[in-house]
Motif scaffolding. Structure first.
Motif, PDB file in Angstrom:
ATOM      1  N   LYS A 134      -0.803  12.618   4.589  1.00 55.95           N
ATOM      2  CA  LYS A 134      -1.818  13.346   4.352  1.00 55.95           C
ATOM      3  C   LYS A 134      -2.418  12.912   3.043  1.00 55.95           C
ATOM      4  CE  LYS A 134      -0.356  17.529   6.988  1.00 55.95           C
ATOM      5  NZ  LYS A 134       0.101  18.857   6.676  1.00 55.95           N
ATOM      6  N   GLU A 135      -1.413  12.499   1.966  1.00 55.57           N
ATOM      7  CA  GLU A 135      -2.057  12.271   0.725  1.00 55.57           C
ATOM      8  C   GLU A 135      -2.716  11.081   0.798  1.00 55.57           C
ATOM      9  OE1 GLU A 135      -0.338  11.259  -3.708  1.00 55.57           O
ATOM     10  OE2 GLU A 135       1.249  11.935  -2.280  1.00 55.57           O
ATOM     11  N   ILE A 136      -2.193  10.069   1.502  1.00 56.86           N
ATOM     12  CA  ILE A 136      -2.939   8.614   1.646  1.00 56.86           C
ATOM     13  C   ILE A 136      -4.185   8.761   2.229  1.00 56.86           C
ATOM     14  CG2 ILE A 136      -2.485   6.350   2.531  1.00 56.86           C
ATOM     15  CD1 ILE A 136       0.461   6.650   1.678  1.00 56.86           C
ATOM     16  N   LYS A 137      -4.024   9.444   3.557  1.00 54.44           N
ATOM     17  CA  LYS A 137      -5.461   9.455   4.053  1.00 54.44           C
ATOM     18  C   LYS A 137      -6.658  10.132   3.493  1.00 54.44           C
ATOM     19  CE  LYS A 137      -7.607   9.214   8.223  1.00 54.44           C
ATOM     20  NZ  LYS A 137      -7.495   9.928   9.518  1.00 54.44           N
ATOM     21  N   GLU A 138      -6.152  11.199   2.538  1.00 55.45           N
ATOM     22  CA  GLU A 138      -7.164  11.707   1.520  1.00 55.45           C
ATOM     23  C   GLU A 138      -7.574  11.154   0.509  1.00 55.45           C
ATOM     24  OE1 GLU A 138      -7.134  15.569  -1.444  1.00 55.45           O
ATOM     25  OE2 GLU A 138      -5.949  15.708   0.333  1.00 55.45           O
ATOM     26  N   LYS A 139      -6.814  10.218  -0.111  1.00 52.80           N
ATOM     27  CA  LYS A 139      -7.035   9.324  -0.953  1.00 52.80           C
ATOM     28  C   LYS A 139      -8.031   8.101  -0.593  1.00 52.80           C
ATOM     29  CE  LYS A 139      -3.573  10.067  -4.651  1.00 52.80           C
ATOM     30  NZ  LYS A 139      -2.380   9.600  -5.213  1.00 52.80           N
ATOM     31  N   ILE A 140      -7.792   7.472   0.449  1.00 57.59           N
ATOM     32  CA  ILE A 140      -8.577   6.456   0.986  1.00 57.59           C
ATOM     33  C   ILE A 140     -10.033   7.056   1.523  1.00 57.59           C
ATOM     34  CG2 ILE A 140      -6.612   4.993   1.687  1.00 57.59           C
ATOM     35  CD1 ILE A 140      -7.283   5.548   4.576  1.00 57.59           C
ATOM     36  N   VAL A 147       0.784  -1.118   0.117  1.00 57.97           N
ATOM     37  CA  VAL A 147      -0.074   0.039   0.060  1.00 57.97           C
ATOM     38  C   VAL A 147       0.830   1.198  -0.011  1.00 57.97           C
ATOM     39  CG1 VAL A 147      -1.768   1.163   1.113  1.00 57.97           C
ATOM     40  CG2 VAL A 147      -1.844  -1.237   1.229  1.00 57.97           C
ATOM     41  N   ASP A 148       0.774   2.356  -1.078  1.00 58.39           N
ATOM     42  CA  ASP A 148       1.302   3.375  -0.988  1.00 58.39           C
ATOM     43  C   ASP A 148       0.345   4.583  -1.742  1.00 58.39           C
ATOM     44  OD1 ASP A 148       1.480   2.981  -3.799  1.00 58.39           O
ATOM     45  OD2 ASP A 148       3.416   2.522  -3.957  1.00 58.39           O
ATOM     46  N   GLN A 149       1.040   5.587  -2.114  1.00 58.84           N
ATOM     47  CA  GLN A 149       0.094   6.811  -2.357  1.00 58.84           C
ATOM     48  C   GLN A 149      -0.656   6.339  -3.711  1.00 58.84           C
ATOM     49  OE1 GLN A 149       3.458   6.681  -2.151  1.00 58.84           O
ATOM     50  NE2 GLN A 149       4.400   7.841  -3.609  1.00 58.84           N
ATOM     51  N   ASN A 150       0.070   5.430  -4.683  1.00 49.75           N
ATOM     52  CA  ASN A 150      -0.468   5.192  -5.630  1.00 49.75           C
ATOM     53  C   ASN A 150      -1.411   3.950  -5.655  1.00 49.75           C
ATOM     54  OD1 ASN A 150       1.302   6.919  -7.006  1.00 49.75           O
ATOM     55  ND2 ASN A 150       2.675   5.559  -6.966  1.00 49.75           N
ATOM     56  N   THR A 151      -1.429   2.929  -4.735  1.00 48.68           N
ATOM     57  CA  THR A 151      -2.408   1.914  -4.713  1.00 48.68           C
ATOM     58  C   THR A 151      -3.460   2.046  -3.295  1.00 48.68           C
ATOM     59  OG1 THR A 151      -0.968   0.671  -3.118  1.00 48.68           O
ATOM     60  CG2 THR A 151      -0.599   0.390  -5.490  1.00 48.68           C
ATOM     61  N   ALA A 152      -3.235   3.039  -2.698  1.00 51.11           N
ATOM     62  CA  ALA A 152      -4.038   3.048  -1.374  1.00 51.11           C
ATOM     63  C   ALA A 152      -5.743   3.074  -1.570  1.00 51.11           C
ATOM     64  CB  ALA A 152      -3.837   4.291  -0.378  1.00 51.11           C
ATOM     65  N   LYS A 153      -5.924   3.933  -2.480  1.00 51.28           N
ATOM     66  CA  LYS A 153      -7.446   3.918  -2.805  1.00 51.28           C
ATOM     67  C   LYS A 153      -7.867   2.602  -3.156  1.00 51.28           C
ATOM     68  CE  LYS A 153     -10.779   6.921  -5.174  1.00 51.28           C
ATOM     69  NZ  LYS A 153     -11.673   7.176  -4.008  1.00 51.28           N
ATOM     70  N   GLU A 154      -7.312   1.965  -4.040  1.00 53.06           N
ATOM     71  CA  GLU A 154      -7.876   0.732  -4.665  1.00 53.06           C
ATOM     72  C   GLU A 154      -7.560  -0.439  -3.524  1.00 53.06           C
ATOM     73  OE1 GLU A 154      -5.963  -2.957  -7.077  1.00 53.06           O
ATOM     74  OE2 GLU A 154      -5.209  -0.994  -7.298  1.00 53.06           O
ATOM     75  N   LYS A 155      -6.704  -0.234  -2.739  1.00 53.49           N
ATOM     76  CA  LYS A 155      -6.799  -1.300  -1.506  1.00 53.49           C
ATOM     77  C   LYS A 155      -7.788  -0.945  -0.605  1.00 53.49           C
ATOM     78  CE  LYS A 155      -2.501  -3.106  -2.673  1.00 53.49           C
ATOM     79  NZ  LYS A 155      -2.240  -4.347  -3.090  1.00 53.49           N
TER      80      LYS A 155
END
Length: 251
Positions: free
Chosen positions: A243-249, A199-207
């Motif tokens: 912050k970016e990952i929290k926003e994306k998920i 899980v990273d900034q690119n995959t977080a929303k999908e995961k």
């Protein structure tokens, strides 16, 4: 109208890398950036579930002289500010004794343990004492687990369930359809399901799809390993990443 539930972000960092002071500063910055739970990694010479990124940070922390007492000291400064778990392999727990770790966790204000090489059957003797002390031992589920196995694992699961995104090691970035296993888990328990591994900034929303949160480790540790950055830049970078990952998920 259905109430929207915010998805949680768990962040892993390796204790003592690049320094103990840095670990405290980084943890507090991650808390301010919206991280809900901090996994403080206990450096170990053979972190079997971790990929090369976290393994490298483990070894560097050990080279710098990391000792278990350092974990306890650092945790006491961090735990009052963010929900904190110790992530470590079973070897130290076995040699020092689970009661010792329970005592130290309660002293520091830490809320439990993540022990990836302690399967359900071997964890059972320890769970009563851990839970009696008000702590949690996080349960793992893999996409390869059968429905019957999932039911057995989750029936006593507390705090959250760690759903491994794929069979393998952390940071490998593989992709599997997790919806069937998430559906199976949720048919047996209301305990939140967090997805970890890759899980990273690119995959977080999908995961995060269908789950209650994500667990991110290698993406943060990569920043800590970047020797082109000074400590202040590293902390700024991981806070921005959180912050970016929290926003994306949650978008």
């Amino acid at each position: 109208m259905k109430e929207y539930k915010v998805k949680n972000l768990v962040a892993y960092i390796t204790t003592g890398f690049p320094s103990l002071e840095f670990t405290v500063d980084a943890a507090l910055a991650l808390a301010e950036a919206g991280v809900d739970t901090l996994e403080l990694g206990m450096p170990f010479s053979d972190p079997v579930a971790d990929g090369p990124v976290i393994e490298k940070a483990n070894l560097k922390a050990l080279e710098k002289g990391f000792k278990l007492d350092h974990l306890f000291d650092v945790s006491a400064k961090i735990a009052p500010h963010i929900d904190t778990l110790w992530m470590g392999y079973f070897n130290p727990f076995y040699h020092r004794g689970m009661d010792y770790f329970i005592t130290q966790a309660n002293k520091a204000g830490v809320n439990g343990f993540i022990i990836p090489d302690l399967p359900l059957e071997e964890a059972r003797p320890y769970k009563p004492a851990i839970e009696a002390a008000g702590l949690n031992l996080i349960d793992f589920i893999a996409p390869t687990d059968s429905k019957a196995r999932i039911e057995e694992i989750v029936k006593d699961a507390k705090k959250f369930i760690y759903l491994v995104a794929y069979a393998g090691i952390t940071g490998a970035g593989k992709s599997e359809d997790l919806q069937p296993v998430i559906t199976d888990i949720k048919s047996f328990t209301d305990t939140p399901v967090y997805v970890g591994f890759g899980v990273d900034q690119n995959t977080a929303k999908e995961k995060a799809e269908g789950a209650d949160g994500v667990i991110v480790g290698s993406a943060f540790v990569k920043v800590l390993l970047d020797e082109s950055l000074n400590d202040t830049q590293k902390i700024s970078r991981i806070a921005t990443l959180a912050k970016e990952i929290k926003e994306k998920i949650n978008s």
